[in-house]
Design an enzyme around this catalytic site. Sequence first.
Site, PDB file in Angstrom:
ATOM      1  CG  HIS A  98      -1.743  -1.069   1.513  1.00 19.39           C
ATOM      2  ND1 HIS A  98      -1.398  -2.114   2.329  1.00 19.39           N
ATOM      3  CD2 HIS A  98      -2.987  -1.333   1.062  1.00 19.39           C
ATOM      4  CE1 HIS A  98      -2.387  -2.973   2.367  1.00 19.39           C
ATOM      5  NE2 HIS A  98      -3.372  -2.527   1.608  1.00 19.39           N
ATOM      6  CG  ASP A 126       1.996  -0.810   3.231  1.00 17.76           C
ATOM      7  OD1 ASP A 126       1.169  -0.355   4.036  1.00 17.76           O
ATOM      8  OD2 ASP A 126       1.787  -1.789   2.490  1.00 17.76           O
TER       9      ASP A 126
END
Length: 185
Positions: free
Chosen positions: A104, A107
């Site tokens: 993501h 992240d």
Amino acid sequence: FGLSENPFPFLEGPIEFEGKSSRNPLAFAFYNRNALVLNKPMSEHLPMAMAYWHTICGTLSDMFGEGTAVRPWKGISTMQSAKLSMKMAFYLMHLLGLEYWCFHDRDIVPFGEGLVRFHKNIDEIVPLIKELQELSGIKCGWVTQNLFSDPIYAAGAATSPNPSVFANAWAPTMKMIDVGQELGA
């Protein structure tokens, strides 16, 4: 610091299949990438991948309490820590013999002071990711935007009744489509 420098000097890799009777805690007991299954190697049926959030960032928390994973780097708080974590993650994937990874947007880099800074942080780390993918041969399976951690999305992202929330979700969505194309996802 690249894949030639081992951040895990106590490990040698890549980790191999040794069977279920092996006493080696750093060996595959059941996954034998070269074993033939229906005339194809197991690696073609079950290509291994790493989700960046769960492996590098996640604390193993749930609704009943705090996380139990020890993450001494305490998340991605600076671009320096983001780059170091990315290098460490690629070395770990190399040790495990993984073929794919996914992530993501939130992240891999700190959010910063807002969406503009966040997207600049993503632009800064993408060349490193491309270099690490090329060095390791590990491919990006998918990228996506995290539209669930920020409280702004409590009533949904694209389903939010607030037009500004929808617009706020659209920008990272478009950004990650571009990043995914650049990384070959």
